[in-house]
Design an enzyme around this catalytic site. Structure first.
Site, mmCIF file in Angstrom:
data_model
loop_
_atom_site.group_PDB
_atom_site.id
_atom_site.type_symbol
_atom_site.label_atom_id
_atom_site.label_comp_id
_atom_site.label_asym_id
_atom_site.label_seq_id
_atom_site.Cartn_x
_atom_site.Cartn_y
_atom_site.Cartn_z
ATOM 1 N N SER A 1 0.865 -1.191 0.000
ATOM 2 C CA SER A 1 0.000 0.000 0.000
ATOM 3 C C SER A 1 0.896 1.232 0.000
ATOM 4 O O SER A 1 2.045 1.172 0.473
ATOM 5 C CB SER A 1 -0.854 -0.001 1.268
ATOM 6 O OG SER A 1 -1.442 1.271 1.474
ATOM 7 N N TYR B 1 -1.129 -1.041 10.443
ATOM 8 C CA TYR B 1 -1.345 -1.283 9.005
ATOM 9 C C TYR B 1 -0.133 -0.783 8.208
ATOM 10 O O TYR B 1 0.407 -1.495 7.356
ATOM 11 C CB TYR B 1 -2.623 -0.562 8.563
ATOM 12 C CG TYR B 1 -3.007 -0.771 7.123
ATOM 13 C CD1 TYR B 1 -3.734 -1.900 6.734
ATOM 14 C CD2 TYR B 1 -2.660 0.157 6.142
ATOM 15 C CE1 TYR B 1 -4.102 -2.085 5.404
ATOM 16 C CE2 TYR B 1 -3.020 -0.030 4.813
ATOM 17 C CZ TYR B 1 -3.741 -1.148 4.445
ATOM 18 O OH TYR B 1 -4.101 -1.332 3.127
HETATM 19 P P1 NDP Z 1 -11.639 -6.038 0.786
HETATM 20 O O1 NDP Z 1 -12.080 -5.915 2.196
HETATM 21 O O2 NDP Z 1 -12.559 -5.654 -0.319
HETATM 22 O O3 NDP Z 1 -11.165 -7.542 0.500
HETATM 23 C C1 NDP Z 1 -10.317 -8.182 1.410
HETATM 24 C C2 NDP Z 1 -10.095 -9.611 0.946
HETATM 25 O O4 NDP Z 1 -9.199 -10.252 1.853
HETATM 26 C C3 NDP Z 1 -11.375 -10.407 0.934
HETATM 27 O O5 NDP Z 1 -11.352 -11.281 -0.166
HETATM 28 C C4 NDP Z 1 -11.301 -11.203 2.234
HETATM 29 O O6 NDP Z 1 -12.046 -12.408 2.086
HETATM 30 C C5 NDP Z 1 -9.802 -11.448 2.338
HETATM 31 N N1 NDP Z 1 -9.326 -11.693 3.703
HETATM 32 C C6 NDP Z 1 -9.376 -10.869 4.762
HETATM 33 N N2 NDP Z 1 -8.834 -11.448 5.848
HETATM 34 C C7 NDP Z 1 -8.426 -12.695 5.451
HETATM 35 C C8 NDP Z 1 -7.804 -13.777 6.103
HETATM 36 N N3 NDP Z 1 -7.489 -13.739 7.411
HETATM 37 N N4 NDP Z 1 -7.520 -14.886 5.384
HETATM 38 C C9 NDP Z 1 -7.844 -14.960 4.061
HETATM 39 N N5 NDP Z 1 -8.448 -13.963 3.402
HETATM 40 C C10 NDP Z 1 -8.737 -12.846 4.088
HETATM 41 O O7 NDP Z 1 -10.266 -5.210 0.709
HETATM 42 P P2 NDP Z 1 -9.436 -4.606 -0.521
HETATM 43 O O8 NDP Z 1 -9.731 -5.358 -1.757
HETATM 44 O O9 NDP Z 1 -9.580 -3.150 -0.475
HETATM 45 O O10 NDP Z 1 -7.949 -4.938 -0.026
HETATM 46 C C11 NDP Z 1 -7.174 -6.001 -0.552
HETATM 47 C C12 NDP Z 1 -5.718 -5.738 -0.218
HETATM 48 O O11 NDP Z 1 -5.321 -4.508 -0.791
HETATM 49 C C13 NDP Z 1 -5.434 -5.627 1.282
HETATM 50 O O12 NDP Z 1 -4.202 -6.209 1.578
HETATM 51 C C14 NDP Z 1 -5.381 -4.129 1.489
HETATM 52 O O13 NDP Z 1 -4.583 -3.780 2.603
HETATM 53 C C15 NDP Z 1 -4.737 -3.682 0.186
HETATM 54 N N6 NDP Z 1 -4.934 -2.296 -0.160
HETATM 55 C C16 NDP Z 1 -6.189 -1.763 -0.360
HETATM 56 C C17 NDP Z 1 -6.348 -0.441 -0.726
HETATM 57 C C18 NDP Z 1 -7.670 0.182 -1.017
HETATM 58 O O14 NDP Z 1 -7.730 1.428 -1.184
HETATM 59 N N7 NDP Z 1 -8.752 -0.565 -1.113
HETATM 60 C C19 NDP Z 1 -5.178 0.443 -0.867
HETATM 61 C C20 NDP Z 1 -3.907 -0.217 -0.628
HETATM 62 C C21 NDP Z 1 -3.805 -1.520 -0.290
HETATM 63 P P3 NDP Z 1 -12.790 -13.188 3.319
HETATM 64 O O15 NDP Z 1 -13.365 -12.139 4.207
HETATM 65 O O16 NDP Z 1 -13.790 -14.070 2.636
HETATM 66 O O17 NDP Z 1 -11.684 -13.980 3.967
#
Ligand code: NDP
Length: 254
Positions: free
Chosen positions: A146, A159
């Protein structure tokens, strides 16, 4: 020329691939011809994502996986290899944010987030790398970091520390694994429209500040990650390793 981006016959793991950025990455890989292993906890959402990706022509398997659990990551790695015969690409994308006053944050809150965002990525990439080294023929490891790794992030020191840790992890792995033809990089997304950022999108003042600071004058979308995902998964990036690539509409250079 475009052959170098062709992922036909490649098998890619995407953790957190059932929605948001992970699903955007998976769509890009599917369009480039890859087969997909989606690892996330929510099985209904895994099924929905798989249906969508199959419609793009990919073979898709889903695994219910908590990436913070070492035995679960081990099991999912083994089962994915058993199912598809190999893993060529692994995206450690699963992660979440949580806001706390840093002076009131408990060690438990700090550790709970890092267990997913940092430990989970380490376990995912480590087990994929073991498989790749053993079978030979190289591979691609990518962490979703990020721009929080670069800037002070109010209320989310855990984070930001986790994301900076990921960037350091990929540099170390890149040096270690280059001799095995395994490239290791991270993507640093800016502000992307997903469920995770819904509260920020709905917060008028924050939304306005984000748009003013972003030269592209819009939020990023999961589709904006498709190109970089395909590049980093493909032959086109065979001499590109140890890097962290910003996909942020210019936010970090403004
Ligand atoms: P979402 O909340 O939309 O999606 C998160 C995903 O991670 C889901 O598929 C969830 O699935 C999965 N997840 C969460 N915890 C776990 C776990 N313990 N084990 C396995 N899967 C897990 O978030 P984003 O798409 O926004 O974020 C995705 C990545 O991108 C993250 O690492 C975030 O930090 C990073 N990011 C996001 C930004 C943004 O602006 N959106 C900016 C910069 C980085 P489920 O709950 O079914 O397990």
């Amino acid at each position: 020329m475009l052959d170098m981006f062709d992922l036909s016959g490649k098998v890619a793991v995407v953790t957190g691939g059932n929605r948001g950025i992970g699903l955007g990455i998976a769509r890009g890989l599917a369009r480039a011809g890859a087969d997909l292993a989606i690892w996330s906890r929510d099985e209904d959402r895994n099924r929905e994502a798989a249906e969508e990706l199959r419609a793009l022509g990919a073979r898709v398997g889903t695994w219910s996986c908590d990436v913070a659990s070492e035995p679960e990551v081990r099991r999912c790695t083994d089962e994915t290899v058993e199912h598809f015969g190999r893993i060529d690409v692994s995206f450690a994308n699963a992660g979440y944010g949580s806001a706390h006053d840093p002076l009131r944050m408990t060690l438990e809150q700090w550790r709970r987030l890092l267990a997913v965002n940092l430990d989970g990525a380490f376990l995912t990439l480590r087990d994929a790398a073991r498989h790749m080294r053993e079978r030979g023929g190289g591979g691609k490891l990518i962490a979703v970091s990020s721009i929080s790794a670069l800037f002070g992030t109010p209320k989310q020191p855990h984070y930001a520390a986790g994301k900076a840790g990921l960037d350091a992890l990929v540099r170390s792995l890149a040096v270690e694994l280059a001799r095995h033809d395994i490239q290791v990089n991270s993507i640093q997304p800016g502000w992307i429209e997903t469920e995770a950022t819904r509260p920020a999108q709905d917060h008028a003042a924050l939304n306005d500040a984000i748009l003013r600071r972003t030269p592209a004058r819009r939020w990023g979308r999961p589709a904006d990650l498709e190109g970089i995902a395909v590049y980093l998964a493909s032959r086109a990036s065979d001499y590109h390793t140890g890097d962290s690539i910003r996909i942020d509409g210019g936010y970090s250079v403004f």
